[in-house]
Design a protein around this motif. Structure first.
Motif, PDB file in Angstrom:
ATOM      1  N   ALA B 219       0.828  -1.217   0.000  1.00  0.00           N
ATOM      2  CA  ALA B 219       0.000   0.000   0.000  1.00  0.00           C
ATOM      3  C   ALA B 219       0.856   1.258   0.000  1.00  0.00           C
ATOM      4  CB  ALA B 219      -0.924   0.004   1.214  1.00  0.00           C
ATOM      5  N   LYS B 220       0.419   2.211  -0.785  1.00  0.00           N
ATOM      6  CA  LYS B 220       1.131   3.497  -0.762  1.00  0.00           C
ATOM      7  C   LYS B 220       0.699   4.312   0.437  1.00  0.00           C
ATOM      8  CE  LYS B 220       1.720   3.848  -5.729  1.00  0.00           C
ATOM      9  NZ  LYS B 220       0.676   3.962  -6.733  1.00  0.00           N
ATOM     10  N   ASP B 288      -4.968   3.785   0.242  1.00  0.00           N
ATOM     11  CA  ASP B 288      -4.892   2.504  -0.483  1.00  0.00           C
ATOM     12  C   ASP B 288      -5.440   1.372   0.355  1.00  0.00           C
ATOM     13  OD1 ASP B 288      -3.748   3.404  -2.732  1.00  0.00           O
ATOM     14  OD2 ASP B 288      -1.717   2.647  -2.311  1.00  0.00           O
ATOM     15  N   ARG B 314     -10.872  -1.806  -0.526  1.00  0.00           N
ATOM     16  CA  ARG B 314      -9.593  -1.378   0.042  1.00  0.00           C
ATOM     17  C   ARG B 314      -9.504  -1.610   1.552  1.00  0.00           C
ATOM     18  NH1 ARG B 314      -9.079   4.076  -0.740  1.00  0.00           N
ATOM     19  NH2 ARG B 314     -11.079   4.383  -1.762  1.00  0.00           N
TER      20      ARG B 314
END
Lengths: 564, 564
Positions: B219-220, B288, B314
């Motif tokens: 995940a960013k 994210d 998500r």
């Protein structure tokens, strides 16, 4: 009403009637002019319909349990009542009160607003739910406290309302009516259905009457028991006419206290098993035929801890909708029709004449402390024709019911269900149901604490109840029903009861706290004269119990099957 | 305890332990030292066992609903609570409160005394029944408000108690335990069963952790949501450690207000859909990966009338006993174990640092009338570390939750179930559960009227709560949620709130009725200094609403699916 709706739709001249308006209007036609409840968002459309109605007034209660008790009291007088609560949190809070109405045959229409059909269809996660997108979690619970239920939509509304009204009337028990909030605002769709009125099957009625009359003619001695349902259905006059035609003595259990005047010459006294007057007991237990008119409930309370000796083979029980003779049950026979048929009998030429039971003398000196021996005859002397007295479960009902009371009195108590706290809101509902009578509430303080917050609503809505609260330092009924009376759970928070009405907004009520008989007598006079409500706190002795309770204390083993 | 019982039986030196004593002793081992309830005859043996116990104190409440709310509050602090009611009338009155505990994951053991097995076997007609000789009418209703239930007899007692305790712990929801009164007095029969402690399946845990860690690494941007269950299970420290290891920002809904300190540097603010701070909204809706730690309930209230824009694909949702990632559910995984595993991650070297949210300034002049704009920052300034503040549903919770509050505070509210009246008795239970903290109740007067009768019990049992009651002339939450605020059902009986504590026996409490900010400030100082309870009636404006409520008013259609 149905015609009105159809006409309105045909003419196109008026806005179509909404489901909510239809329900309120239809129920008002059942003799209902007040709606007890607590508002909540899912039920707003129903609340709005009530508030907009010229026929039904919104009576906001402090909480839903209180509202259900008030509705029960109202229904006992009016024949039916309306209770409105919101989804989940509201309806479940009312459950005990509605279940009590079911147990004691009181017709409460319980209307509940559900989340919108749109949100139900989409399984939205919403407040007042388990957070699971499920909207059927509580319907079955509320429905269990009723004898019938419906989930309303615009198409089924007219038919379902007639169905549940008919079925609720047949059983004289609550009906549960759930209405999704968007459907409540939709126009109702017309349907061609007439009100369903319970009535007897003619063949069954003739068959039952033939057996009943044969049994009456054969019997050497008959005793009649007008049941509590006589009062619920408003059949007192018919029952009296029947009993006068039969000429037999009649007795009541404490559940039917004063259903007919105790001064009636055929009254043989209150029957309560071993604590009955010996003559009453002989008349009842020695009768060839016991004619139970309405379905008396012979339970641990009405039989003084199962001390009755009754032979059911000598019973004819006329229920609300059937007749039982021994092992034969004839269904499809209405109580009202049986009473009408029996009343046609030629009046007895030599009816039973009992000794008239006089009121007990009022005793004690003004400076004496207040004892139960002195208190209950004072209530009897205080009460008068035109009063409705509401008795709380506990030492109050066990003290009052053996006390002979004046004619013209109406007595209400919840003897079978026996939910403490019932009497305070029930008195509120009863007072609104018939303001032509003076409502007198007699309660102990333990029970009063459960529901006293609706004293405020009494004041707000001008229900001028006279309230007597016996403050004897705890739950006397519980102390009496145990080996050890001193468990701490029989103690209570030490309220200053006489200050309560003012704190709850009844600033103009008469209030008093009395510790002597003289004070009590003065307060009773002032309460009777009060144009508003009155509230009298009576200080009593901690273990001073009426005789019937002392008797129960001696039969704990029989009453509980081995354990207190 | 089980060993103790067995040893006692073997030795023959002591009287065998009764079922009632066993139940009370066993539950005390769950960390329970108080038992909330209302006594009644069928439950006397349980009440006696509590009153005889050196470990558990009987806390008599004014009624059963109040007792259930108090037990819920107690359980939120202690992890479990004990509620005792009698058959039918008592248990049904408590149903809404127990159902609320089920909805909001609070572990209340609801013990109910039933009529004796002997009388059940004989189908005796008894009080607190429908008069039908049937004793199974209410078990299913009460059981529905729990996650598991048992009807106890001497043979099954030990096993059933372990089963229901284990299951209730697994779900952190109520358990219903019914005990016939004669069985309650019988000696318990021993059984060889150890406490069942919920724990993860190792394989499932490893599988879940592998997926979670992979998703985190990919995940960013990650945002964590510590759920209300973190508070119920007492996992605040573990959750904080986890979040610090992850280094990501965390947000809460109003249901988790202050679950971790709002002054924590990683706190990104309260998320409530469209009424969130824009930065908070961006962090949450733009992440994210949303790591839901405990099962946040995104409902109409927590999302400000469904105004949230959340993409569930998500989400990773770690429930009490499972993990959900998209359409994959891994069962047999405990929340506590997932937190432990996550906390093992190397602490983030560059954790998120949000702007510290400062308390709002206290404004207004001493002579000013009290407005909501001036009131809520005053509460924030009044509250301090070591307080537990209990918020009532309605304008109170919607006013308080957007207000930044000091660190070290514990906040309790019933956001999802939202049963008005809950907060007053809940505050009572919370105060008894942890007398080391000061309990502050903030409520509106409409809600308070439902359950205010237990102010008396607070005084009796020395629960020194500071009570703030906002008197704004009716149900503001309802006025705000409607087109027409002036329906009469939004009005209330005009109580004199400040007189209530004295009327209910709390003679030594500090009380005040305040109409200006200066009076309020003085009363707050006096309340804080009070060694006993304190009760402050605040006079507010009839339509003066906090901003979150005004927003809900603008979204009535979305909130209700077409109807207010």
């Amino acid at each position: 009403m149905t015609n009105q709706v159809r006409q309105a739709e045909r003419s196109g001249m008026v806005k179509a009637v909404s489901v909510a308006d239809y329900i309120v209007e239809r129920l008002s036609a059942e003799g209902i002019n007040h709606c007890f409840g607590v508002a909540g968002d899912y039920v707003f459309p129903i609340c709005d319909a009530v508030d907009s109605s010229a026929k039904v007034k919104w009576i906001g209660c402090a909480n839903e349990l209180n509202a259900s008790y008030a509705a029960d009291g109202y229904a006992r007088v009016r024949g039916a009542a309306m209770l409105v609560t919101t989804y989940g949190v509201g309806e479940l809070s009312a459950l005990n009160g509605v279940m009590g109405a079911k147990a004691e045959r009181s017709l409460v229409f319980h209307i509940v607003g559900m989340p919108s059909y749109q949100h139900q269809r989409l399984h939205k996660i919403a407040h007042h739910t388990l957070g699971d997108g499920v909207f059927g979690n509580f319907v079955d619970l509320s429905a269990d406290a009723a004898c019938c239920h419906a989930i309303i939509n615009p198409e089924n509304c007219v038919v379902e309302m007639e169905r549940v009204i008919g079925e609720a009337r047949r059983n004289n028990q609550p009906a549960y009516i759930a209405v999704p909030s968007d459907y409540a605002l939709s126009p109702v769709m017309s349907a061609d259905v007439k009100p369903i009125v319970p009535r007897s099957n003619e063949v069954a009625l003739r068959k039952a009457m033939a057996i009943i009359e044969e049994r009456i003619n054969k019997a050497k001695s008959v005793v009649a028991f007008p049941a509590f349902t006589i009062l619920r259905l408003g059949l007192q006059k018919q029952a009296q006419k029947t009993i006068e035609a039969l000429g037999c003595p009649f007795a009541t259990t404490l559940m039917e206290k004063c259903v007919l005047d105790e001064g009636h010459p055929q009254f043989a006294g209150m029957y309560a098993g071993a604590v009955s007057d010996p003559k009453t007991r002989q008349i009842v237990e020695g009768a060839d035929l016991v004619l139970d008119l309405g379905g008396v409930n012979f339970n641990d309370i009405t039989t003084a801890a199962y001390s009755a000796q009754l032979d059911l083979s000598r019973f004819i029980t006329v229920g609300l909708g059937d007749v039982r003779i021994g092992d034969e049950v004839i269904a499809g026979v209405r109580l009202a029709d049986v009473l009408s048929e029996l009343a046609k009998l030629k009046p007895s030429s030599a009816p039973y004449r009992g000794a008239r039971q006089e009121l007990a003398p009022v005793t004690g000196n003004p400076s004496d402390k207040i004892t139960m021996v002195a208190l209950y005859p004072r209530y009897a002397a205080f009460l008068r024709a035109g009063d409705t007295v509401v008795l709380e479960t506990g030492s109050t009902s066990l003290g009052m019911t053996p006390t002979t009371l004046p004619d013209g009195l109406r007595v209400e108590a919840q003897v079978l269900w026996g939910s403490i706290g019932w009497a305070t809101p029930a008195a509120f509902g009863i007072a609104l149901a018939d303001p032509g009578r003076r409502t007198v509430l007699i309660t102990g303080e333990g029970s009063h604490q459960l529901t006293a917050n609706d004293i405020g609503a009494m004041g707000r809505f001008g229900a001028n109840v006279i309230v007597f609260v016996l403050n004897n330092g705890g739950y006397l009924i519980e102390r009496a029903l145990e080996e050890n009376p001193d468990w701490t759970y029989n103690d209570l928070a030490p309220w200053n009861y006489a200050e309560l009405p003012k704190a709850l907004g009844c600033a103009d009520w008469y209030t008093a706290r009395v510790t002597t008989l003289g004070d009590l007598d003065d307060a009773m006079k002032a309460a009777r004269a009060s144009k508003t409500g009155a509230y009298i706190e009576i200080i009593g002795g901690k273990m001073d119990m009426p005789p019937a309770l002392a008797f129960a204390h001696s039969r704990l083993r029989e009453m509980y099957g081995g354990t207190p």
